[in-house]
Write an enzyme that holds these catalytic residues in place. Structure first.
Site, mmCIF file in Angstrom:
data_model
loop_
_atom_site.group_PDB
_atom_site.id
_atom_site.type_symbol
_atom_site.label_atom_id
_atom_site.label_comp_id
_atom_site.label_asym_id
_atom_site.label_seq_id
_atom_site.Cartn_x
_atom_site.Cartn_y
_atom_site.Cartn_z
ATOM 1 N N ASP A 1 0.816 -1.225 0.000
ATOM 2 C CA ASP A 1 0.000 0.000 0.000
ATOM 3 C C ASP A 1 0.847 1.271 0.000
ATOM 4 O O ASP A 1 2.064 1.217 0.182
ATOM 5 C CB ASP A 1 -0.971 -0.009 1.202
ATOM 6 C CG ASP A 1 -0.323 -0.514 2.484
ATOM 7 O OD1 ASP A 1 0.915 -0.504 2.566
ATOM 8 O OD2 ASP A 1 -1.064 -0.924 3.398
ATOM 9 N N ASN B 1 -7.551 -2.431 14.369
ATOM 10 C CA ASN B 1 -8.944 -2.706 14.006
ATOM 11 C C ASN B 1 -9.086 -3.958 13.137
ATOM 12 O O ASN B 1 -10.149 -4.231 12.588
ATOM 13 C CB ASN B 1 -9.548 -1.496 13.264
ATOM 14 C CG ASN B 1 -8.834 -1.185 11.953
ATOM 15 O OD1 ASN B 1 -7.893 -1.880 11.574
ATOM 16 N ND2 ASN B 1 -9.277 -0.159 11.257
ATOM 17 N N HIS C 1 -7.385 -4.542 10.299
ATOM 18 C CA HIS C 1 -7.143 -4.381 8.859
ATOM 19 C C HIS C 1 -5.877 -5.105 8.428
ATOM 20 O O HIS C 1 -4.959 -5.305 9.225
ATOM 21 C CB HIS C 1 -7.130 -2.910 8.430
ATOM 22 C CG HIS C 1 -5.928 -2.108 8.831
ATOM 23 N ND1 HIS C 1 -5.990 -0.756 9.085
ATOM 24 C CD2 HIS C 1 -4.624 -2.435 9.018
ATOM 25 C CE1 HIS C 1 -4.780 -0.306 9.394
ATOM 26 N NE2 HIS C 1 -3.935 -1.300 9.363
ATOM 27 N N GLU D 1 -9.773 -1.791 5.327
ATOM 28 C CA GLU D 1 -10.374 -1.469 6.609
ATOM 29 C C GLU D 1 -11.613 -2.333 6.851
ATOM 30 O O GLU D 1 -12.116 -2.963 5.918
ATOM 31 C CB GLU D 1 -10.772 0.017 6.625
ATOM 32 C CG GLU D 1 -9.597 0.984 6.407
ATOM 33 C CD GLU D 1 -8.686 1.110 7.630
ATOM 34 O OE1 GLU D 1 -8.646 0.196 8.478
ATOM 35 O OE2 GLU D 1 -8.002 2.142 7.731
HETATM 36 C C1 F6R Z 1 1.341 -1.339 6.009
HETATM 37 C C2 F6R Z 1 0.122 -2.095 6.207
HETATM 38 C C3 F6R Z 1 -0.699 -1.931 7.453
HETATM 39 C C4 F6R Z 1 0.126 -2.201 8.703
HETATM 40 C C5 F6R Z 1 -0.754 -2.095 9.955
HETATM 41 C C6 F6R Z 1 0.057 -2.274 11.212
HETATM 42 O O1 F6R Z 1 1.922 -1.658 4.763
HETATM 43 O O2 F6R Z 1 -0.232 -2.816 5.359
HETATM 44 O O3 F6R Z 1 -1.773 -2.827 7.402
HETATM 45 O O4 F6R Z 1 0.678 -3.476 8.625
HETATM 46 O O5 F6R Z 1 -1.384 -0.856 9.979
HETATM 47 O O6 F6R Z 1 0.948 -1.213 11.344
HETATM 48 P P1 F6R Z 1 2.060 -1.211 12.478
HETATM 49 O O7 F6R Z 1 3.032 -2.290 12.113
HETATM 50 O O8 F6R Z 1 2.702 0.153 12.372
HETATM 51 O O9 F6R Z 1 1.371 -1.450 13.758
#
Ligand code: F6R
Length: 255
Positions: free
Chosen positions: A67, A136, A138, A143
């Site tokens: 992403d 959450n 995701h 989301e």
């Molecule tokens: C980032 C991604 C997000 C993160 C998630 C957790 O490429 O795909 O889904 O993996 O938001 O983020 P952290 O590791 O910062 O807690």
């Protein structure tokens, strides 16, 4: 689905790196799906160490990131382009031509998303997709409520996700509202999945992902349907799990 609980975040990161390195060693021309965020940073650090000290060779590998924020230039220090070059690509011998991160500055985003999907197919599909998980539930920026069959597209970020990520920006106002993300269907097409989670903030999402019903309201639960998925957590992220899980892989699942 194999769930492995390590004692510390460092051990989680090391096992994550070992599983990725195994794929690279067995298939030098592999296609890796990569993630950003805090979680994979120490795993990338370990991969860099393996490259420098053990000759782990990425020269024939291809990468696709999950992403990118819409509207952030590649040089922006919070863009995922910047993140990936700083935290991994600059320090290993991946060929820059083989690196793909969604373009948050694309003029025609739907056309870009179609192109991105085509490039993944052209590369032969993703061998191993690395995932983090949002508090959450995701995965990538899919989301809660995202279609479980979705493909690469633009998504509006949840306020919870924006608040979680505000720590990287000067203020909440600067946190982008939209991102380009691989879809859940895109992620599920990968031959193998490796989801890493660390810290108490992920405990609820991990419990639902491993033990809850599959639901679009917790997108990571889809991982239960993948025939070759591994979830590695540290102890803090595992505190709400109700079943017993091992600390070592039972079988060498990734190959
Ligand atoms: C980032 C991604 C997000 C993160 C998630 C957790 O490429 O795909 O889904 O993996 O938001 O983020 P952290 O590791 O910062 O807690």
């Amino acid at each position: 689905m194999e769930v492995i609980i390590k004692e510390t975040p460092e051990q989680m990161a090391r096992l994550g790196a070992e599983l990725i390195a195994e794929v690279v060693r067995r298939k030098p021309k592999c296609v890796l799906g990569l993630a950003t965020g805090s979680t994979p940073v120490s795993t990338y650090r370990e991969l860099i160490r393996m490259h420098k000290n053990e000759g782990l060779d990425f020269s024939r590998a291809t990468t696709f990131n999950l992403d990118e924020y819409v509207g952030l230039a590649h040089e922006h220090d919070q863009s995922y382009h910047f993140f990936m070059w700083e935290n991994l690509f600059k320090q290993i011998n991946v060929n820059p031509k083989n690196v793909h991160v969604p373009d948050g500055m694309a003029k025609d985003i739907p056309a870009f998303c179609r192109w991105y999907e085509e490039q993944i197919v052209k590369a032969g599909g993703i061998d191993l997709q690395l995932l983090g998980i949002g508090s959450n539930g995701h995965i990538a920026f899919n989301e809660p409520g995202s279609s479980l069959g979705s493909r690469t597209r633009v998504k509006t970020l949840d306020e919870r996700t924006r608040a979680d990520n505000a720590r990287f920006f000067k203020s909440m106002n600067e946190v982008p509202k939209y991102a380009i993300t691989m879809g859940i269907g895109t992620i599920m097409d990968a031959r193998q999945l490796l989801l890493l989670a660390s810290g108490a903030g992920k405990a609820e999402a991990i419990q639902k992902t491993c033990e809850g019903p599959i639901t679009a309201m917790v997108p990571a639960t889809i991982v239960q349907l993948h025939p070759k998925a591994v979830i590695v957590t540290d102890k803090a992220a595992a505190v709400k799990l109700t079943r017993e899980y091992p600390a070592e892989p039972r079988v060498l699942v990734l190959q």
